[in-house]
Design a protein around this motif. Structure first.
Motif, PDB file in Angstrom:
ATOM      1  N   THR A 115       0.869  -1.088  -0.130  1.00 16.02           N
ATOM      2  CA  THR A 115      -0.075  -0.015  -0.018  1.00 16.02           C
ATOM      3  C   THR A 115       0.831   1.331  -0.051  1.00 16.02           C
ATOM      4  OG1 THR A 115      -0.058   0.138   2.455  1.00 16.02           O
ATOM      5  CG2 THR A 115      -1.626  -1.297   1.650  1.00 16.02           C
ATOM      6  N   PRO A 116       0.350   2.608  -0.439  1.00 19.99           N
ATOM      7  CA  PRO A 116       1.226   3.486  -0.312  1.00 19.99           C
ATOM      8  C   PRO A 116       1.793   3.868   1.062  1.00 19.99           C
ATOM      9  CG  PRO A 116      -0.753   3.997  -1.784  1.00 19.99           C
ATOM     10  CD  PRO A 116      -1.008   2.810  -1.020  1.00 19.99           C
ATOM     11  N   ALA A 117       0.938   3.497   2.414  1.00 15.40           N
ATOM     12  CA  ALA A 117       1.495   3.805   3.366  1.00 15.40           C
ATOM     13  C   ALA A 117       2.484   2.828   4.047  1.00 15.40           C
ATOM     14  CB  ALA A 117       0.298   3.669   4.462  1.00 15.40           C
ATOM     15  N   GLU A 118       2.408   1.712   3.355  1.00 12.63           N
ATOM     16  CA  GLU A 118       3.600   0.717   3.521  1.00 12.63           C
ATOM     17  C   GLU A 118       4.687   1.134   2.954  1.00 12.63           C
ATOM     18  OE1 GLU A 118       0.602  -3.400   4.129  1.00 12.63           O
ATOM     19  OE2 GLU A 118       1.502  -2.697   2.183  1.00 12.63           O
ATOM     20  N   GLY A 119       4.666   1.400   1.790  1.00 13.54           N
ATOM     21  CA  GLY A 119       5.814   1.780   0.833  1.00 13.54           C
ATOM     22  C   GLY A 119       6.359   3.042   1.589  1.00 13.54           C
ATOM     23  N   GLU A 120       5.808   3.903   2.047  1.00  9.36           N
ATOM     24  CA  GLU A 120       6.393   5.098   2.814  1.00  9.36           C
ATOM     25  C   GLU A 120       7.070   4.720   4.291  1.00  9.36           C
ATOM     26  OE1 GLU A 120       3.639   8.130   3.123  1.00  9.36           O
ATOM     27  OE2 GLU A 120       3.514   8.628   1.191  1.00  9.36           O
ATOM     28  N   LYS A 121       6.249   3.847   4.765  1.00  9.91           N
ATOM     29  CA  LYS A 121       6.935   3.245   5.945  1.00  9.91           C
ATOM     30  C   LYS A 121       8.209   2.679   5.689  1.00  9.91           C
ATOM     31  CE  LYS A 121       6.197   0.500  10.183  1.00  9.91           C
ATOM     32  NZ  LYS A 121       5.118  -0.835  10.731  1.00  9.91           N
ATOM     33  N   ASP A 129       1.911  -1.420 -22.107  1.00  8.07           N
ATOM     34  CA  ASP A 129       1.853  -3.047 -21.821  1.00  8.07           C
ATOM     35  C   ASP A 129       1.585  -3.037 -20.437  1.00  8.07           C
ATOM     36  OD1 ASP A 129       4.142  -2.232 -20.578  1.00  8.07           O
ATOM     37  OD2 ASP A 129       5.592  -2.909 -22.104  1.00  8.07           O
ATOM     38  N   GLY A 130       1.809  -4.497 -19.893  1.00  6.52           N
ATOM     39  CA  GLY A 130       1.452  -4.921 -18.754  1.00  6.52           C
ATOM     40  C   GLY A 130       2.192  -4.053 -17.289  1.00  6.52           C
ATOM     41  N   TRP A 131       3.573  -3.885 -17.641  1.00  4.21           N
ATOM     42  CA  TRP A 131       4.354  -3.336 -16.591  1.00  4.21           C
ATOM     43  C   TRP A 131       4.182  -1.797 -16.479  1.00  4.21           C
ATOM     44  CZ3 TRP A 131       8.455   0.248 -16.481  1.00  4.21           C
ATOM     45  CH2 TRP A 131       9.080   0.439 -17.587  1.00  4.21           C
ATOM     46  N   THR A 132       3.986  -1.097 -17.789  1.00  4.26           N
ATOM     47  CA  THR A 132       3.808   0.284 -17.693  1.00  4.26           C
ATOM     48  C   THR A 132       2.304   0.487 -17.187  1.00  4.26           C
ATOM     49  OG1 THR A 132       3.080   0.349 -20.005  1.00  4.26           O
ATOM     50  CG2 THR A 132       5.282   0.947 -19.645  1.00  4.26           C
ATOM     51  N   SER A 133       1.540  -0.237 -17.382  1.00  2.68           N
ATOM     52  CA  SER A 133       0.200  -0.008 -16.618  1.00  2.68           C
ATOM     53  C   SER A 133       0.334  -0.114 -15.197  1.00  2.68           C
ATOM     54  CB  SER A 133      -1.086  -1.053 -17.436  1.00  2.68           C
ATOM     55  OG  SER A 133      -1.188  -0.792 -18.632  1.00  2.68           O
ATOM     56  N   ARG A 134       0.869  -1.038 -14.860  1.00  2.00           N
ATOM     57  CA  ARG A 134       1.081  -1.362 -13.269  1.00  2.00           C
ATOM     58  C   ARG A 134       1.793  -0.113 -12.468  1.00  2.00           C
ATOM     59  NH1 ARG A 134       2.146  -6.667 -14.914  1.00  2.00           N
ATOM     60  NH2 ARG A 134       4.470  -6.243 -14.924  1.00  2.00           N
ATOM     61  N   GLN A 135       2.698   0.251 -13.266  1.00  2.00           N
ATOM     62  CA  GLN A 135       3.485   1.527 -12.961  1.00  2.00           C
ATOM     63  C   GLN A 135       2.429   2.743 -12.627  1.00  2.00           C
ATOM     64  OE1 GLN A 135       6.112  -0.620 -11.520  1.00  2.00           O
ATOM     65  NE2 GLN A 135       6.845   1.530 -11.213  1.00  2.00           N
ATOM     66  N   ARG A 136       1.781   3.007 -13.745  1.00  2.00           N
ATOM     67  CA  ARG A 136       0.907   4.108 -13.765  1.00  2.00           C
ATOM     68  C   ARG A 136      -0.233   3.995 -12.804  1.00  2.00           C
ATOM     69  NH1 ARG A 136      -2.102   5.369 -19.512  1.00  2.00           N
ATOM     70  NH2 ARG A 136      -2.832   3.327 -19.156  1.00  2.00           N
ATOM     71  N   ARG A 195      -0.391   6.670  -9.621  1.00  2.00           N
ATOM     72  CA  ARG A 195      -1.773   7.335  -9.303  1.00  2.00           C
ATOM     73  C   ARG A 195      -2.207   6.979  -7.738  1.00  2.00           C
ATOM     74  NH1 ARG A 195      -5.137   5.907 -14.652  1.00  2.00           N
ATOM     75  NH2 ARG A 195      -4.324   7.818 -16.188  1.00  2.00           N
ATOM     76  N   GLN A 196      -2.007   5.856  -7.451  1.00  2.00           N
ATOM     77  CA  GLN A 196      -2.534   5.136  -6.276  1.00  2.00           C
ATOM     78  C   GLN A 196      -1.652   6.210  -5.088  1.00  2.00           C
ATOM     79  OE1 GLN A 196      -2.301   1.119  -5.006  1.00  2.00           O
ATOM     80  NE2 GLN A 196      -2.442   0.853  -7.212  1.00  2.00           N
ATOM     81  N   TRP A 197      -0.465   6.344  -5.283  1.00  2.00           N
ATOM     82  CA  TRP A 197       0.418   7.089  -4.190  1.00  2.00           C
ATOM     83  C   TRP A 197      -0.039   8.741  -4.314  1.00  2.00           C
ATOM     84  CZ3 TRP A 197       5.889   9.027  -4.680  1.00  2.00           C
ATOM     85  CH2 TRP A 197       6.460   9.665  -3.415  1.00  2.00           C
ATOM     86  N   CYS A 198      -0.293   9.144  -5.703  1.00  2.00           N
ATOM     87  CA  CYS A 198      -0.663  10.710  -5.795  1.00  2.00           C
ATOM     88  C   CYS A 198      -1.875  10.880  -5.155  1.00  2.00           C
ATOM     89  CB  CYS A 198      -0.817  10.921  -7.123  1.00  2.00           C
ATOM     90  SG  CYS A 198      -1.166  12.683  -7.433  1.00  2.00           S
ATOM     91  N   ASP A 199      -2.978   9.966  -5.232  1.00  2.00           N
ATOM     92  CA  ASP A 199      -4.191   9.928  -4.538  1.00  2.00           C
ATOM     93  C   ASP A 199      -3.868  10.083  -3.024  1.00  2.00           C
ATOM     94  OD1 ASP A 199      -5.360  10.240  -6.779  1.00  2.00           O
ATOM     95  OD2 ASP A 199      -5.958   8.066  -7.038  1.00  2.00           O
ATOM     96  N   HIS A 200      -3.279   9.041  -2.412  1.00  2.00           N
ATOM     97  CA  HIS A 200      -2.934   8.930  -1.097  1.00  2.00           C
ATOM     98  C   HIS A 200      -2.381  10.285  -0.400  1.00  2.00           C
ATOM     99  CE1 HIS A 200      -1.257   6.952   2.567  1.00  2.00           C
ATOM    100  NE2 HIS A 200      -0.126   7.605   2.465  1.00  2.00           N
TER     101      HIS A 200
END
Length: 269
Positions: free
Chosen positions: A206-212, A248-255, A259-264
């Motif tokens: 999750t974004p919070a887990e990444g920041e931690k 492709d798959g990996w760029t979609s995951r990164q996008r 976005r998840q982190w930006c929203d967080h």
């Protein structure tokens, strides 16, 4: 200009000869499929041992990254594999590195590789930025911020890797090693942990887990919250551009991760 993968035998004869002048007779060449920034990504075997080759045509728009890697290598070993030679011959620019027997880092939650990556990031944060030509973070991200003044928050004098794709992190029994330094940058020390957060989210955090997790890197504590917010927003715009309309798959995951982190960050502002 897209990177089209080639095998060692696809190189013109003069280029192969120039490489063998450095390595001795090549007994076997294995193409590595994981490379994203190199047309040539090959592990060769000689009587003296293994060598990793990466290369681009000299007319490729990213060919300058080859010289950047050559210039920075003396300052980042042993964190990075040692550069053994640099050959430019018959339209090809090829770097030869000591080969590391390791696996690509696993960024998923609970992975035993994560503490080693944290240690590598901590060591990089302690490495002085060399006085060589490097791109600057505020320039690289200037086109992705909402307010041009926000890019000034990315300024700094730290040496940054910036491309924390797990394929650029090779993990051995003891250490994580960083490869692919062509996009090395000068900027704020907290930016590498920030770049990593997006890859961590893409790997299942999750974004919070990444920041931690990145809070274990000393440089992260220097990040002003407003600057992190601006970086998260800029990264979301950057990955939107990279993914485009036919991702492709990996760029979609990164996008999605960006976005998840930006929203967080926006939700917790």
């Amino acid at each position: 200009m897209a990177v089209t993968a080639v095998d060692f035998d696809d190189l013109p004869s003069p280029a192969r000869t120039a490489i063998e002048a450095e390595t001795g007779q090549i007994l076997q060449a294995e193409t590595i499929s994981a490379g994203l920034n190199s047309a040539l990504s090959v592990r060769i075997h000689t009587a003296a041992g293994a060598v990793f080759l990466k290369g681009l045509r000299t007319d490729h728009r990213w060919a300058w990254t080859q010289q950047r890697e050559a210039d920075i290598n003396p300052y980042v070993t042993p964190l990075a594999p040692r550069l053994l030679f640099h050959v430019v011959a018959d339209g090809w620019d090829v770097l030869g590195f000591e080969a590391i027997d390791g696996h690509h880092a696993d960024y998923s939650p609970g992975s035993p590789d994560l503490p080693k990556v944290v240690d590598a990031m901590r060591l990089l944060g302690e490495t002085p930025c060399p006085d060589i030509e490097l791109r600057r973070a505020e320039q690289r991200l200037a086109g992705y911020v909402d307010n041009p003044a926000d890019a000034e928050m990315f300024k700094g004098d730290a040496l940054l890797h910036t491309d924390w794709n797990n394929h650029n992190v090779l993990v051995t029994d003891d250490h994580a090693h960083l490869v692919d330094w062509g996009w090395a940058t000068r900027g704020a020390v907290w930016l590498d942990p920030a770049h990593w957060i997006i890859w961590l989210i893409a790997a299942g955090h999750t974004p919070a887990e990444g920041e931690k997790l990145v809070s274990q890197v000393p440089g992260w504590s220097t990040a002003p919250p407003a600057a992190v917010d601006a970086f998260a927003a800029a990264s979301s715009s950057l990955w939107d551009e990279i993914a485009g309309n036919a991702s492709d798959g990996w760029t979609s995951r990164q996008r999605s991760a960006a976005r998840q982190w930006c929203d967080h960050r926006a939700d917790h502002a």
